[in-house]
Scaffold this motif. Sequence first.
Motif, mmCIF file in Angstrom:
data_model
loop_
_atom_site.group_PDB
_atom_site.id
_atom_site.type_symbol
_atom_site.label_atom_id
_atom_site.label_comp_id
_atom_site.label_asym_id
_atom_site.label_seq_id
_atom_site.Cartn_x
_atom_site.Cartn_y
_atom_site.Cartn_z
ATOM 1 N N VAL A 24 0.875 -1.177 0.000
ATOM 2 C CA VAL A 24 0.000 0.000 0.000
ATOM 3 C C VAL A 24 0.905 1.218 0.000
ATOM 4 O O VAL A 24 1.868 1.281 0.758
ATOM 5 N N THR A 25 0.583 2.190 -0.829
ATOM 6 C CA THR A 25 1.413 3.391 -0.884
ATOM 7 C C THR A 25 1.138 4.281 0.317
ATOM 8 O O THR A 25 0.059 4.239 0.924
ATOM 9 N N TRP A 26 2.111 5.098 0.647
ATOM 10 C CA TRP A 26 1.920 6.086 1.709
ATOM 11 C C TRP A 26 0.851 7.088 1.294
ATOM 12 O O TRP A 26 0.111 7.594 2.127
ATOM 13 N N ALA A 29 -2.515 5.649 2.119
ATOM 14 C CA ALA A 29 -2.712 5.691 3.570
ATOM 15 C C ALA A 29 -2.988 7.124 4.032
ATOM 16 O O ALA A 29 -3.855 7.355 4.889
ATOM 17 N N THR A 146 -1.506 7.763 10.115
ATOM 18 C CA THR A 146 -1.221 7.338 8.739
ATOM 19 C C THR A 146 -0.525 5.975 8.686
ATOM 20 O O THR A 146 -0.954 5.103 7.917
ATOM 21 N N PRO A 147 0.512 5.714 9.492
ATOM 22 C CA PRO A 147 1.126 4.366 9.447
ATOM 23 C C PRO A 147 0.149 3.264 9.896
ATOM 24 O O PRO A 147 0.203 2.144 9.381
ATOM 25 N N ASN A 149 -3.110 3.289 9.384
ATOM 26 C CA ASN A 149 -3.974 3.050 8.228
ATOM 27 C C ASN A 149 -3.241 2.291 7.121
ATOM 28 O O ASN A 149 -3.814 1.418 6.477
ATOM 29 N N LYS A 150 -1.982 2.613 6.912
ATOM 30 C CA LYS A 150 -1.193 1.901 5.890
ATOM 31 C C LYS A 150 -1.118 0.420 6.229
ATOM 32 O O LYS A 150 -1.333 -0.445 5.377
ATOM 33 N N TRP A 151 -0.851 0.113 7.469
ATOM 34 C CA TRP A 151 -0.758 -1.272 7.919
ATOM 35 C C TRP A 151 -2.105 -1.979 7.753
ATOM 36 O O TRP A 151 -2.171 -3.103 7.250
ATOM 37 N N GLY A 154 -3.112 -2.558 4.049
ATOM 38 C CA GLY A 154 -2.286 -3.625 3.506
ATOM 39 C C GLY A 154 -2.766 -5.012 3.891
ATOM 40 O O GLY A 154 -2.442 -6.002 3.241
#
Length: 166
Positions: A24-26, A29, A146-147, A149-151, A154
């Motif tokens: 998943v891109t930053w 996220a 944000t991290p 949500n990225k996790w 993914g």
Amino acid sequence: MDHSAHQAAHQDHVGHGRHHMGPVTWGAAAKATLHCLTGCAIGEILGMAIGTALMWGNAATMVLAIALAFVFGYSLTLFAIRKAGLDFKTAIKVALAADTVSIIVMELVDNGIIALVPGAMDAHLDETLFWTSLLGGFVIAFLLTTPVNKWMIGRGKGHAVVHAYH
């Protein structure tokens, strides 16, 4: 595949929530986090304004602000996925799955910042301290959420369930 079969397939995906989305891109996220932040900010600012205007205490004002942050956070997602054609019951499930963790993290961080800034809890709407602590809390909450949500995205969770319907 007709619309109802498409919805059923997505509902099955939402119900299990175990599908791995891969990298998943930053940017993705950050977009999900910004969406969440928008709802939280509307609710928090409105809650703080109402509580302050009614001269409520800090605890009651914060409870109202947090409650409204959840209402507006979920509502933004709910409106978007209803527009995509989902029935109300399914849309509520998707909004809850998409936003709950993100909103919780955001609220813990931004309210924690406000609580830690000396004098911020007692600042009034017309004071710079009120706005700088509130906006600073939002910035820090965005950076820390944000991290998360990225996790989650993914792993096919969080805002990934919303994207299944777009």
